[in-house]
Motif scaffolding. Structure first.
Motif, PDB file in Angstrom:
ATOM      1  N   LEU A 165       0.841  -1.198   0.000  1.00  0.00           N
ATOM      2  CA  LEU A 165       0.000   0.000   0.000  1.00  0.00           C
ATOM      3  C   LEU A 165       0.878   1.250   0.000  1.00  0.00           C
ATOM      4  N   GLU A 166       0.574   2.183  -0.873  1.00  0.00           N
ATOM      5  CA  GLU A 166       1.388   3.400  -0.967  1.00  0.00           C
ATOM      6  C   GLU A 166       1.327   4.232   0.311  1.00  0.00           C
ATOM      7  N   THR A 167       0.348   3.978   1.143  1.00  0.00           N
ATOM      8  CA  THR A 167       0.155   4.763   2.363  1.00  0.00           C
ATOM      9  C   THR A 167       1.052   4.315   3.517  1.00  0.00           C
ATOM     10  N   TRP A 168       1.887   3.309   3.304  1.00  0.00           N
ATOM     11  CA  TRP A 168       2.648   2.759   4.428  1.00  0.00           C
ATOM     12  C   TRP A 168       3.553   3.805   5.080  1.00  0.00           C
ATOM     13  N   ASN A 169       4.058   4.749   4.293  1.00  0.00           N
ATOM     14  CA  ASN A 169       4.927   5.787   4.856  1.00  0.00           C
ATOM     15  C   ASN A 169       4.343   7.187   4.655  1.00  0.00           C
ATOM     16  N   LEU A 170       3.036   7.247   4.458  1.00  0.00           N
ATOM     17  CA  LEU A 170       2.366   8.531   4.264  1.00  0.00           C
ATOM     18  C   LEU A 170       2.466   9.361   5.544  1.00  0.00           C
ATOM     19  N   PRO A 171       2.920  10.616   5.444  1.00  0.00           N
ATOM     20  CA  PRO A 171       2.985  11.464   6.642  1.00  0.00           C
ATOM     21  C   PRO A 171       1.607  11.595   7.291  1.00  0.00           C
ATOM     22  N   ALA A 172       1.596  11.887   8.574  1.00  0.00           N
ATOM     23  CA  ALA A 172       0.336  12.057   9.297  1.00  0.00           C
ATOM     24  C   ALA A 172      -0.547  13.071   8.583  1.00  0.00           C
ATOM     25  N   GLN A 173      -1.823  12.742   8.463  1.00  0.00           N
ATOM     26  CA  GLN A 173      -2.762  13.584   7.746  1.00  0.00           C
ATOM     27  C   GLN A 173      -3.784  14.193   8.703  1.00  0.00           C
ATOM     28  N   SER A 174      -4.299  15.335   8.354  1.00  0.00           N
ATOM     29  CA  SER A 174      -5.412  15.940   9.079  1.00  0.00           C
ATOM     30  C   SER A 174      -6.158  16.833   8.106  1.00  0.00           C
ATOM     31  N   CYS A 175      -7.434  17.083   8.369  1.00  0.00           N
ATOM     32  CA  CYS A 175      -8.237  17.842   7.416  1.00  0.00           C
ATOM     33  C   CYS A 175      -7.807  19.308   7.394  1.00  0.00           C
ATOM     34  N   LEU A 176      -8.168  19.989   6.334  1.00  0.00           N
ATOM     35  CA  LEU A 176      -7.753  21.373   6.143  1.00  0.00           C
ATOM     36  C   LEU A 176      -8.254  22.300   7.251  1.00  0.00           C
ATOM     37  N   GLY A 205       8.873  19.037  -2.502  1.00  0.00           N
ATOM     38  CA  GLY A 205       9.482  17.899  -1.827  1.00  0.00           C
ATOM     39  C   GLY A 205       9.327  17.856  -0.318  1.00  0.00           C
ATOM     40  N   PHE A 206       8.505  18.737   0.238  1.00  0.00           N
ATOM     41  CA  PHE A 206       8.266  18.706   1.677  1.00  0.00           C
ATOM     42  C   PHE A 206       7.149  17.708   1.983  1.00  0.00           C
ATOM     43  N   GLY A 207       7.397  16.816   2.948  1.00  0.00           N
ATOM     44  CA  GLY A 207       6.401  15.801   3.282  1.00  0.00           C
ATOM     45  C   GLY A 207       5.528  16.222   4.443  1.00  0.00           C
ATOM     46  N   GLN A 208       6.074  16.160   5.652  1.00  0.00           N
ATOM     47  CA  GLN A 208       5.325  16.522   6.845  1.00  0.00           C
ATOM     48  C   GLN A 208       5.327  18.041   6.996  1.00  0.00           C
ATOM     49  N   VAL A 209       4.270  18.669   6.524  1.00  0.00           N
ATOM     50  CA  VAL A 209       4.223  20.129   6.512  1.00  0.00           C
ATOM     51  C   VAL A 209       2.791  20.613   6.689  1.00  0.00           C
ATOM     52  N   ARG A 210       2.646  21.752   7.359  1.00  0.00           N
ATOM     53  CA  ARG A 210       1.345  22.383   7.525  1.00  0.00           C
ATOM     54  C   ARG A 210       1.489  23.874   7.253  1.00  0.00           C
ATOM     55  N   VAL A 211       0.451  24.466   6.669  1.00  0.00           N
ATOM     56  CA  VAL A 211       0.393  25.907   6.506  1.00  0.00           C
ATOM     57  C   VAL A 211      -0.773  26.404   7.351  1.00  0.00           C
ATOM     58  N   ARG A 212      -0.461  27.064   8.455  1.00  0.00           N
ATOM     59  CA  ARG A 212      -1.489  27.599   9.347  1.00  0.00           C
ATOM     60  C   ARG A 212      -1.883  28.990   8.848  1.00  0.00           C
ATOM     61  N   CYS A 213      -3.190  29.216   8.758  1.00  0.00           N
ATOM     62  CA  CYS A 213      -3.708  30.461   8.194  1.00  0.00           C
ATOM     63  C   CYS A 213      -4.068  31.440   9.307  1.00  0.00           C
ATOM     64  N   HIS A 214      -3.316  32.523   9.393  1.00  0.00           N
ATOM     65  CA  HIS A 214      -3.588  33.592  10.368  1.00  0.00           C
ATOM     66  C   HIS A 214      -3.951  34.851   9.586  1.00  0.00           C
ATOM     67  N   GLY A 215      -5.146  34.860   9.036  1.00  0.00           N
ATOM     68  CA  GLY A 215      -5.562  35.983   8.201  1.00  0.00           C
ATOM     69  C   GLY A 215      -4.730  36.042   6.937  1.00  0.00           C
ATOM     70  N   ASN A 216      -4.007  37.134   6.755  1.00  0.00           N
ATOM     71  CA  ASN A 216      -3.163  37.305   5.573  1.00  0.00           C
ATOM     72  C   ASN A 216      -1.759  36.753   5.753  1.00  0.00           C
ATOM     73  N   LEU A 217      -1.515  36.155   6.920  1.00  0.00           N
ATOM     74  CA  LEU A 217      -0.194  35.604   7.200  1.00  0.00           C
ATOM     75  C   LEU A 217      -0.236  34.079   7.177  1.00  0.00           C
ATOM     76  N   ALA A 218       0.709  33.480   6.482  1.00  0.00           N
ATOM     77  CA  ALA A 218       0.849  32.026   6.448  1.00  0.00           C
ATOM     78  C   ALA A 218       2.006  31.633   7.364  1.00  0.00           C
ATOM     79  N   ARG A 219       1.732  30.750   8.315  1.00  0.00           N
ATOM     80  CA  ARG A 219       2.783  30.251   9.211  1.00  0.00           C
ATOM     81  C   ARG A 219       3.054  28.792   8.857  1.00  0.00           C
ATOM     82  N   ILE A 220       4.249  28.522   8.404  1.00  0.00           N
ATOM     83  CA  ILE A 220       4.603  27.183   7.930  1.00  0.00           C
ATOM     84  C   ILE A 220       5.206  26.367   9.060  1.00  0.00           C
TER      85      ILE A 220
END
Length: 264
Positions: A165-176, A205-220
């Motif tokens: 299964l391709e998901t064997w090493n899939l980084p942790a997921q969470s909804c938007l 090429g970034f795997g485990q990454v989140r972009v947090r939305c603070h209005g007009n500012l993106a916090r990676i």
């Protein structure tokens, strides 16, 4: 997987069911559960994927690929999650109300097909975390065979690798929705901005990454080992340009790195 007592226990839990409806997000847990149900020889296995504004195009593509690999066609159901005010208000109960709303759609599919056993892919690790949606799933009658069989996330990944299964090493997921700070109203505009920004980072090429939305500012938030890559000229330029096209005015990097505790 001869000799794997947890896997044998899981197959025994599943094999006698005349039919199963499985909430199928395309993540590591639900993909493994669908595969196990097929291996167990369940006569009718119905993976149901609820598509909402919290579900990305990339996630939908992965569901399709997994279905093709396992030889089964997932059922896609649309849900207008942004019409549910209890969710968009984004209180500390957002996850609970979201799961209640989305899993109710899965129940409707099960009822239409005359299948009474509902499953989702929670594992033992989930029991140790704050996951309000687990209570909603339980209230709706969804069972958790991976928990009953004694599967941790690590064990699921190991078995998924054996199954190809391709998901064997899939980084942790969470909804938007987890990218919007609690208390901020969830809107379509914010979700689209986040999805475009994260798609850019995955493409770089970034795997485990989140972009947090603070209005007009993106916090990676990224894995600590990847933080140095953000100062590479090519990466930085493409990232900033794409984020600004998506609607962010400012782009910043969280030096603490990815924080899974905020993924609820």
């Amino acid at each position: 997987m001869a000799g794997n007592k947890e896997f044998s226990r899981l197959l025994n839990l599943l094999k006698d069911a005349p039919g199963l409806v499985i909430a199928f997000s395309g993540g590591a847990d639900s993909a493994f559960l669908v595969a196990a149900a097929l291996i167990a020889g369940v006569k009718s296995v119905l993976p149901v994927t609820v598509v909402s504004d919290f579900f990305t195009a990339g996630e939908k593509e992965r569901v399709v690929r997994l279905g093709q690999y396992m030889g089964i066609a997932p059922v896609f159901v649309s849900a207008n999650i942004l019409d549910e005010a209890r969710v968009t208000r984004n209180t500390d109960k957002r996850c609970y109300f979201c799961k209640l709303f989305l899993f109710s759609r899965v129940m409707e599919v099960a009822k239409k097909h005359g299948i009474h056993t509902l499953l989702h892919g929670a594992n033992l690790d989930d029991l140790r975390e704050f996951r309000p949606g687990m209570a909603a799933a339980r209230e709706l009658g969804f069972k958790t065979p991976l928990v009953e069989a004694g599967f941790s996330k690590e064990h699921i990944r190991a078995c998924s690798k054996i199954l190809g299964l391709e998901t064997w090493n899939l980084p942790a997921q969470s909804c938007l929705a987890t990218r919007i700070p609690q208390g901020d109203i969830i809107t379509k505009e914010k979700l689209v901005k986040v999805e475009r920004a994260e798609t850019c980072l995955h493409g770089l090429g970034f795997g485990q990454v989140r972009v947090r939305c603070h209005g007009n500012l993106a916090r990676i938030e990224a894995a600590p080992d990847d933080l140095h890559r953000f100062v590479e000229p090519g990466v930085r330029q493409e990232m900033v340009q794409t984020f600004k096209r998506a609607g962010f005015y400012y782009v910043c990097l969280d030096l603490d790195g990815y924080a899974p505790t905020t993924d609820t």
